[in-house]
Scaffold this active site. Sequence first.
Site, mmCIF file in Angstrom:
data_model
loop_
_atom_site.group_PDB
_atom_site.id
_atom_site.type_symbol
_atom_site.label_atom_id
_atom_site.label_comp_id
_atom_site.label_asym_id
_atom_site.label_seq_id
_atom_site.Cartn_x
_atom_site.Cartn_y
_atom_site.Cartn_z
ATOM 1 N N ARG A 56 0.493 -0.974 -0.030
ATOM 2 C CA ARG A 56 0.260 -0.154 0.237
ATOM 3 C C ARG A 56 0.737 1.100 -0.025
ATOM 4 N NH1 ARG A 56 -1.506 1.137 4.713
ATOM 5 N NH2 ARG A 56 -2.463 -0.685 5.579
ATOM 6 N N TYR A 108 -17.374 16.975 -14.183
ATOM 7 C CA TYR A 108 -17.613 15.812 -14.960
ATOM 8 C C TYR A 108 -18.589 15.336 -13.610
ATOM 9 C CZ TYR A 108 -16.704 10.670 -14.564
ATOM 10 O OH TYR A 108 -17.166 9.432 -14.585
ATOM 11 N N ASP A 180 -8.372 19.540 -13.472
ATOM 12 C CA ASP A 180 -9.075 18.117 -14.025
ATOM 13 C C ASP A 180 -8.112 18.824 -14.790
ATOM 14 O OD1 ASP A 180 -9.943 16.233 -15.305
ATOM 15 O OD2 ASP A 180 -11.330 15.929 -13.976
ATOM 16 N N LYS A 205 -8.620 7.684 -18.806
ATOM 17 C CA LYS A 205 -8.796 8.096 -20.716
ATOM 18 C C LYS A 205 -7.182 8.227 -20.874
ATOM 19 C CE LYS A 205 -12.849 8.275 -17.990
ATOM 20 N NZ LYS A 205 -13.057 9.752 -16.823
HETATM 21 C C1 LIG Z 1 -13.871 9.723 -15.714
HETATM 22 C C2 LIG Z 1 -13.114 11.327 -15.732
HETATM 23 C C3 LIG Z 1 -13.813 11.244 -14.621
HETATM 24 C C4 LIG Z 1 -13.193 10.129 -13.360
HETATM 25 O O1 LIG Z 1 -12.627 9.202 -13.596
HETATM 26 P P1 LIG Z 1 -12.461 7.675 -13.301
HETATM 27 O O2 LIG Z 1 -11.569 6.859 -13.689
HETATM 28 O O3 LIG Z 1 -13.767 7.586 -13.474
HETATM 29 O O4 LIG Z 1 -12.688 7.844 -11.548
HETATM 30 C C5 LIG Z 1 -12.720 12.363 -13.541
HETATM 31 N N1 LIG Z 1 -12.555 13.871 -14.322
HETATM 32 C C6 LIG Z 1 -13.099 13.322 -15.717
HETATM 33 C C7 LIG Z 1 -13.078 15.101 -16.455
HETATM 34 C C8 LIG Z 1 -13.386 12.340 -16.290
HETATM 35 O O5 LIG Z 1 -13.213 12.391 -17.619
#
Ligand SMILES: *Cc1c(COP(=O)(O)O)cnc(C)c1O
Length: 391
Positions: A56, A108, A180, A205
């Site tokens: 961890r 998001y 983000d 992503k």
């Molecule tokens: C998908 C996404 C998230 C969340 O991420 P996960 O990996 O699905 O938990 C946060 N911000 C944006 C812009 C996203 O596209």
Amino acid sequence: MGGEKSLGPKAGFSTRAIHAGQEPDPSTGAVVVPIYQTSTYAQEALGRNKGFEYARTHNPTRFALERNIAALEGGRHGFCFASGLAATNTLLETLSAGDHVVAGHNLYGGTFRIMDRVFRRLGLEFTFIATDDVDRVAAAFRPNTRMLFVETPTNPMMQLTDIAAVSRVAHERTIRVAVDNTFMTPFFQRPLELGADVVLHSVTKYLNGHSDMLGGALVTSDEALADSLRFLQNAAGGVPGPMDCWLALRGTKTLAVRMQRHDQNAGALAQHLEGKPGVSRVFYPGLASHPQHALARRQASGFGGMMSFIPGDGSLEAGRRVFDRLRLFSRAESLGGVESLACHPATMTHASVPRETRLSMGFADGLIRLSVGIEDVDDLRADLDQALETI
Ligand SMILES: *Cc1c(COP(=O)(O)O)cnc(C)c1O
């Protein structure tokens, strides 16, 4: 794992993507960082170990990914998590009850949900506003505001926030700025260089890019914040497994070439759709018609692979007809993989957003979001054309 590979301070983006954090394995010389699939490490003697105690806290595959993503964002410290939302969760855990956060109103959906339904209950206060106007952002700050949290561009309206401008007003009040950067990736946009304090990613992503793992990351050069994140990452344990880290490391190696192609394809499709009769609006920061096109050019070196458009009169029926006829674009949530995906946000990713709120942003019932992949653009264009024939 030893120290950093001796990458010069001026090593280019692709060089860092392929090499940063990735020493040949010290025990065998393996060029690719191995998947250290272990939960614990043998100690040589009482109080003596090789710097690894329990997975961890310590895992060499995860450390390689953390150093790699930090190098791409130009930050000193990287922390990886089991998902993007686990990263968001940990970032919000650095705050305390009574602290106030100003956040974008078009975040998001899962980010909004964890703020509104989890952290509000635990005593954080949130104000959600459109962050495209720096004066509106400054006006939302209160004496107890500790963080500004933005996503730029937003999903699916592709609205931008001027990272440098909001960072300036936030820093006048010692408010930390979190960005983000999932949509643009560090290949096109590096928020830390523009003044932000911490960058967040859904590694799921573009960074991974192959739609085959979940992950999240935080990068910062703020030492106090890094200490707090390191403590919380270990204290709460929302860490990714080594196999997922290995997949993501394989993904970031090709980030530069993938992003160039995503950007080229999306730009070509946005131009094409903008000129088509069956389409009433196209939202893509790379179009001269985008109201913040100049800002997009200023704070990023490309426009990315995400776009949305309104077919026909914007009705649900028009959206449904086009959406259901797509063949090469898969109908699916998520984004950022090599394959093209289409999403109907009003019934999928944004189903929980009230209709009036959506419509007030110009987010019509029939709006379709595209995550443009890296296939041959002629095939993607032909797929959209045949689907739009129904309009
Ligand atoms: C998908 C996404 C998230 C969340 O991420 P996960 O990996 O699905 O938990 C946060 N911000 C944006 C812009 C996203 O596209």
